[in-house]
Enzyme design. Structure first.
Site, PDB file in Angstrom:
ATOM      1  N   TYR A 101       0.816  -1.211   0.000  1.00 45.19           N
ATOM      2  CA  TYR A 101       0.000   0.000   0.000  1.00 45.19           C
ATOM      3  C   TYR A 101       0.855   1.268   0.000  1.00 45.19           C
ATOM      4  O   TYR A 101       0.318   2.372   0.029  1.00 45.19           O
ATOM      5  CB  TYR A 101      -0.938   0.012   1.212  1.00 45.19           C
ATOM      6  CG  TYR A 101      -2.312  -0.543   0.917  1.00 45.19           C
ATOM      7  CD1 TYR A 101      -2.495  -1.894   0.673  1.00 45.19           C
ATOM      8  CD2 TYR A 101      -3.431   0.283   0.886  1.00 45.19           C
ATOM      9  CE1 TYR A 101      -3.746  -2.416   0.415  1.00 45.19           C
ATOM     10  CE2 TYR A 101      -4.690  -0.223   0.622  1.00 45.19           C
ATOM     11  CZ  TYR A 101      -4.842  -1.563   0.392  1.00 45.19           C
ATOM     12  OH  TYR A 101      -6.084  -2.067   0.134  1.00 45.19           O
ATOM     13  N   LYS A 144       4.409 -14.487   3.623  1.00 46.93           N
ATOM     14  CA  LYS A 144       4.789 -15.310   2.475  1.00 46.93           C
ATOM     15  C   LYS A 144       6.315 -15.392   2.475  1.00 46.93           C
ATOM     16  O   LYS A 144       6.987 -15.071   1.473  1.00 46.93           O
ATOM     17  CB  LYS A 144       4.225 -14.683   1.183  1.00 46.93           C
ATOM     18  CG  LYS A 144       4.337 -15.572  -0.046  1.00 46.93           C
ATOM     19  CD  LYS A 144       3.444 -16.799  -0.015  1.00 46.93           C
ATOM     20  CE  LYS A 144       3.620 -17.634  -1.275  1.00 46.93           C
ATOM     21  NZ  LYS A 144       2.993 -18.960  -1.167  1.00 46.93           N
ATOM     22  N   ASP A 192      -1.352 -17.917   1.464  1.00 48.09           N
ATOM     23  CA  ASP A 192      -2.238 -18.778   0.660  1.00 48.09           C
ATOM     24  C   ASP A 192      -2.894 -19.835   1.535  1.00 48.09           C
ATOM     25  O   ASP A 192      -4.089 -20.115   1.412  1.00 48.09           O
ATOM     26  CB  ASP A 192      -1.475 -19.401  -0.522  1.00 48.09           C
ATOM     27  CG  ASP A 192      -0.071 -19.863  -0.175  1.00 48.09           C
ATOM     28  OD1 ASP A 192       0.418 -19.532   0.928  1.00 48.09           O
ATOM     29  OD2 ASP A 192       0.549 -20.569  -0.992  1.00 48.09           O
ATOM     30  N   ASP A 252      -5.732  -6.793   3.967  1.00 46.48           N
ATOM     31  CA  ASP A 252      -6.871  -6.252   3.226  1.00 46.48           C
ATOM     32  C   ASP A 252      -7.669  -7.392   2.588  1.00 46.48           C
ATOM     33  O   ASP A 252      -8.893  -7.489   2.719  1.00 46.48           O
ATOM     34  CB  ASP A 252      -6.329  -5.305   2.141  1.00 46.48           C
ATOM     35  CG  ASP A 252      -7.422  -4.587   1.397  1.00 46.48           C
ATOM     36  OD1 ASP A 252      -8.490  -4.356   1.986  1.00 46.48           O
ATOM     37  OD2 ASP A 252      -7.210  -4.248   0.215  1.00 46.48           O
ATOM     38  N   ASP A 277     -11.515  -9.046   3.919  1.00 42.12           N
ATOM     39  CA  ASP A 277     -12.722  -9.105   3.073  1.00 42.12           C
ATOM     40  C   ASP A 277     -13.221 -10.549   2.984  1.00 42.12           C
ATOM     41  O   ASP A 277     -14.426 -10.821   3.053  1.00 42.12           O
ATOM     42  CB  ASP A 277     -12.420  -8.604   1.650  1.00 42.12           C
ATOM     43  CG  ASP A 277     -12.787  -7.131   1.467  1.00 42.12           C
ATOM     44  OD1 ASP A 277     -12.603  -6.358   2.423  1.00 42.12           O
ATOM     45  OD2 ASP A 277     -13.246  -6.759   0.371  1.00 42.12           O
TER      46      ASP A 277
END
Ligand code: NAD
Length: 340
Positions: A132, A178, A211, A235, A239
């Site tokens: 971001y 990750k 993942d 983010d 959601d």
């Protein structure tokens, strides 16, 4: 003792004005029932609709207004996607006021279909850096680069916040990264979490690749308590979690810093539903509840939460996202009428 707070209200774009007005209606009902609580709303202009008139989506006047307030209730805003267009207002404010912790509670609500019953966990997302950062450039025609900035300082800060939250809850923290691919940036993040963990021996700590975390949120969401992760991963996962627990229309988020807090729905401005009086205002109403909690007005915050749960439990008023046909106004009126 009577308490009085200045609240910046940014209605935003698209469905923003509808859902923000719905939340103000409920906050007014809380004030009427509380006697010793006064909220002074300071309305500021911000969002896509400002650009034509002010040449920016966040006018200086609005920044000055925010600085005079104790907290901000923010509606969703439309962010243009063309290169060079103004940066998202949410992102600018998060950085400007160092609102480093994005806190998104994910919980089941009565009579709202969720993937599993009785879910209750929180996604804590680092809010000031990562992908971001918006540091992008075109190296050569057709070759774009985005910088994923991860610092030890911000990682330690968000880890500390997440551990403190986990200590107040079920004492389980999962850090999501990750690190197998992003060895340097997520290496810094992982090391920071492990460093802070030494101060919190009672917190069960585990980690997941992002993942695997996305899959686990579908397969076994009940195994989570607090999730802490970097900006973009948080983010996306929040959601996903909002849908796992019911609907984006119910999910609220807080942006918290050392001296200021901004509260908003997790969802965006859903432009296609603008002015239709059909979206669910509950996410923004719950954001208002989180704002009162942040201001240490715990009874007032609890009143809103109880009113929302009462309306959902009755199940008579339900917006389209919850399988009903009630309007935004009907939903907010029902919630406001339950405040006592
Ligand atoms: P969105 O969240 O606005 O909408 C996605 C879908 O979710 C909608 O089509 C709708 O089906 C559903 N939805 C959203 N809010 C709902 C509600 N209150 N009740 C019922 N259903 C609801 O996401 P998008 O379409 O990706 O983004 C639209 C705009 O919003 C973009 O310009 C984006 O940049 C912006 N956005 C802003 C914020 C913010 O201000 N913090 C956050 C996310 C997206």
């Amino acid at each position: 003792m009577p308490k009085s707070y200045n609240i910046a209200v940014l209605k935003g774009d698209g469905i923003g004005p509808e859902v923000t007005e719905a939340a103000i209606k409920v906050l007014n009902a809380v004030q009427e029932s509380s006697q010793n609580l006064t909220l002074n709303y300071l309305y500021g202009e911000a969002g896509y609709h400002c650009i034509a008139e002010h040449g920016t989506n966040l006018p200086e006047k609005t920044i000055a207004l925010i600085k005079r307030t104790h907290a901000c209730l923010k509606g969703p805003m439309t962010t243009p996607e063309t290169p060079g267009a103004p940066v998202s207002v949410a992102v600018t404010l998060r950085k400007m006021f160092t609102l480093y912790a994005n806190v998104r509670p994910c919980r089941s609500f009565p009579r709202v279909e969720s993937l599993k019953p009785d879910l209750d966990f929180v996604v804590v997302r680092e809010n000031t850096e990562g992908l971001y950062s918006g540091a992008e450039f075109e190296l050569s025609p057709g070759v774009g680069v985005a910088l994923r900035i991860i610092t030890k300082e911000a990682s330690l800060r968000i880890a500390e916040f997440a551990f403190k939250l986990a200590a107040k809850r079920k004492k389980h923290l999962t850090y999501v990264h990750k690190g197998n691919i992003l060895r340097i940036t997520d290496g810094i993040f992982k090391d920071a979490v492990k460093e802070v963990s030494l101060k919190y021996p009672d917190i069960k700590l585990d980690d997941l690749h992002v993942d695997a975390a996305a899959m686990q949120l579908i397969k076994k969401p009940e195994t989570f308590d607090v999730i802490v992760t970097t900006n973009l991963f948080g983010d996306i996962l929040s959601d996903e979690a909002a849908q796992v627990t019911g609907s984006l229309g119910l999910a609220a988020g807080a942006n918290i810093g050392e001296t200021y807090g901004m509260f908003e729905p997790v969802h965006g401005s859903a432009p296609k539903y603008t002015g239709q009086n059909r979206v669910n205002p509950t996410a923004t109403i719950m954001a208002a509840s989180m704002m009162l909690e942040y201001l240490n007005e715990k009874d007032a915050a609890a009143k809103i939460e109880k009113a929302v749960i009462d309306v959902l439990t009755e199940g008579k008023i339900r917006t389209a996202d919850l399988g009903g046909s009630s309007t935004t106004n009907e939903m907010s009126n029902a919630i406001a009428s339950k405040i006592s």
